[in-house]
Design an enzyme around this catalytic site. Structure first.
Site, PDB file in Angstrom:
ATOM      1  N   GLU A 182      55.749  -9.658  -1.663  1.00  0.00           N
ATOM      2  CA  GLU A 182      54.742 -10.433  -1.084  1.00  0.00           C
ATOM      3  C   GLU A 182      56.154 -11.640  -0.421  1.00  0.00           C
ATOM      4  OE1 GLU A 182      52.370 -13.193  -3.930  1.00  0.00           O
ATOM      5  OE2 GLU A 182      51.942 -11.859  -4.454  1.00  0.00           O
ATOM      6  N   ASP A 210      53.017  -8.477   1.997  1.00  0.00           N
ATOM      7  CA  ASP A 210      51.988  -8.656   1.975  1.00  0.00           C
ATOM      8  C   ASP A 210      52.227 -11.063   1.898  1.00  0.00           C
ATOM      9  OD1 ASP A 210      49.764 -10.390   0.891  1.00  0.00           O
ATOM     10  OD2 ASP A 210      49.534  -9.206  -0.608  1.00  0.00           O
TER      11      ASP A 210
HETATM   12  C1  PLP Z   1      44.944 -13.760  -2.087  1.00  0.00           C
HETATM   13  C2  PLP Z   1      45.886 -12.397  -1.672  1.00  0.00           C
HETATM   14  C3  PLP Z   1      44.827 -11.561  -2.235  1.00  0.00           C
HETATM   15  C4  PLP Z   1      43.427 -11.099  -1.579  1.00  0.00           C
HETATM   16  O1  PLP Z   1      43.876 -11.531  -0.287  1.00  0.00           O
HETATM   17  P1  PLP Z   1      42.118 -11.533  -0.244  1.00  0.00           P
HETATM   18  O2  PLP Z   1      41.489 -11.752   1.578  1.00  0.00           O
HETATM   19  O3  PLP Z   1      41.782 -12.770  -0.594  1.00  0.00           O
HETATM   20  O4  PLP Z   1      40.778 -10.686  -1.269  1.00  0.00           O
HETATM   21  C5  PLP Z   1      46.315 -10.385  -1.511  1.00  0.00           C
HETATM   22  N1  PLP Z   1      47.642 -10.460  -2.067  1.00  0.00           N
HETATM   23  C6  PLP Z   1      48.208 -12.326  -2.203  1.00  0.00           C
HETATM   24  C7  PLP Z   1      49.443 -12.055  -1.849  1.00  0.00           C
HETATM   25  C8  PLP Z   1      47.040 -12.796  -2.508  1.00  0.00           C
HETATM   26  O5  PLP Z   1      47.575 -14.662  -2.271  1.00  0.00           O
END
Ligand code: PLP
Length: 402
Positions: A182, A210
């Protein structure tokens, strides 16, 4: 009556009841509450109003009137829904325009859209990895990533949180490898050192980032971790449900990988496309994120105020983002603290296992550009009072909770 059901381990009703009871016994049951989003940071529940410290609406766009008007205009122009998956007739001019906006801003050839970040993450892992491949993930990655990795035929290893030495140990030069992290960790509010990661990985793996909590928040134009660190991961996931105040997600990447995902990612191919009006609104929100830097400036000011106010309290953790975890420890205590804050008019959810490790239960405060200093001061006051009560209890009873 079927005998097999009574004796078989597949007795769903029994198993489901057992699981629910186990969770309840640990105090870990969660509840849906029918919240009414008020204007900006106000939230209403059972006829009471609360200051919301739990939303991911970092820039205050979820209720922004300019964006609302644009969303409505999109509906009037393009209709309510896309009515088909993208490769049938669900992809339209607003989608195309949004793809080109995002690619230009973030520096990629292609953006492939998904209905959520959750499905984008699952699609990415299931589509790219095959048996014999290696998947390396930060231990604290989001459930959507960890779960997809566990279900994938590839071998998954989870390296210690942000520990690049540990990551390096797992890298194998002759194995197709994905490294996923992330950009901003959702429960801890700390940053991946993406530039350093890219260096460590070199060309031994594809780097996937991400940036669900980085996009809109980090970088001068809000382009997120890529702008903050000046690096370009091979694949970048951005989501539109957090700082964007909308919903949906995109995977940004090069032309070939983008084409591959477009052809083969089942969550893309077999799912109704995001509505054209939503794509139109996401495009507008991108422009607002880029040009309305006052939102990020305000957020930075509030982060500084938060630090000044809270850093003396036990449990305070310093983070460079609007995600402010406040460590409490045990589950029961976290719930009690959350309830006490609610009684004081502040909505701050307790984050409990399995979302975070055992004994690391916390409150997760999130700041948004719509908070006012006075509201932060109120929160601090309420929190401080409650912590004092606990201290008194602990000194009179020995120990409050193990
Ligand atoms: C919230 C989140 C997701 C999911 O995204 P949504 O659009 O809410 O499904 C994916 N990765 C991370 C790190 C998140 O915090």
């Amino acid at each position: 009556m079927c005998q097999r059901v009574l004796t078989s381990p597949l007795n769903f009703a029994e198993r489901i009841e057992k699981r629910l009871n186990e969770r309840a016994a640990k105090g870990l049951s969660r509840q849906l509450v029918d919240i009414e989003q008020g204007n900006h940071v106000l939230l209403k529940w059972q006829d009471k109003a609360f200051i919301n410290f739990s939303s991911n609406d970092y820039l205050g766009l979820a209720n922004d009137s300019e964006l609302k008007a644009h969303f409505c205009e999109g509906i009037n122009r393009y209709g309510n829904g896309s009515a088909a998956s993208p490769l049938i007739t669900g992809f339209s001019y607003p989608h195309q325009r949004l793809e080109s906006t995002l690619c230009q801003w973030l520096g990629y050839d292609r953006a492939v859209f998904f209905n959520s970040g959750f499905s984008a993450n699952q699609a990415l892992i299931f589509t790219l990895l095959e048996s014999g491949d290696l998947l390396l993930q930060d231990k604290l990655n989001h459930a959507s990533l960890i779960e997809a990795g566990a279900l994938s035929p590839a071998t998954m290893k989870r390296y210690h949180h942000k520990d690049l030495r540990h990551l390096k140990k797992w890298l194998r030069p002759c194995q197709n490898t994905l490294v996923i992290s992330e950009g901003v960790f959702s429960m801890d509010g700390d940053l991946s050192e993406v530039a350093h990661m890219a260096k460590v990985i070199g060309n031994r793996a594809l780097l996937v980032l991400d940036d669900a909590h980085g996009i809109g928040v980090l970088g001068d134009t809000g382009a997120g971790s890529v702008e903050h660190w000046q690096v370009k991961p091979d694949l970048l996931i951005v989501t539109f449900g957090k700082a964007y105040g909308l919903s949906g997600a995109a995977i940004l990447t090069n032309a070939n990988l983008g084409d591959y995902l477009t052809q083969f990612a089942k969550h893309h191919v077999y799912s109704t496309a995001i509505s054209p009006a939503l794509a139109y609104a996401i495009d507008k929100a991108t422009e607002m994120i880029q040009t309305q830097s006052w939102r990020r400036n305000k957020l930075h000011d509030l982060q500084n105020h938060y630090h000044e106010l809270m850093s003396d309290l036990p449990g305070y953790l310093n983070t460079p983002t609007p995600i402010k975890p406040f460590l409490v420890g045990g589950t029961e205590r976290a719930l009690r603290l959350s309830n006490a804050l609610k009684a004081g008019g502040f909505w701050a959810c307790a984050i409990r296992p399995p979302t975070v490790p055992v004994q690391m239960a916390r409150l997760r405060f999130t700041l948004t550009a719509q908070h006012r200093l006075q509201q932060l001061q109120g929160l601090k006051h309420c929190l401080e009072k409650q912590l004092e009560t606990y201290q008194q209890e602990e000194s009179s009873y020995g120990c409050y909770e193990r």
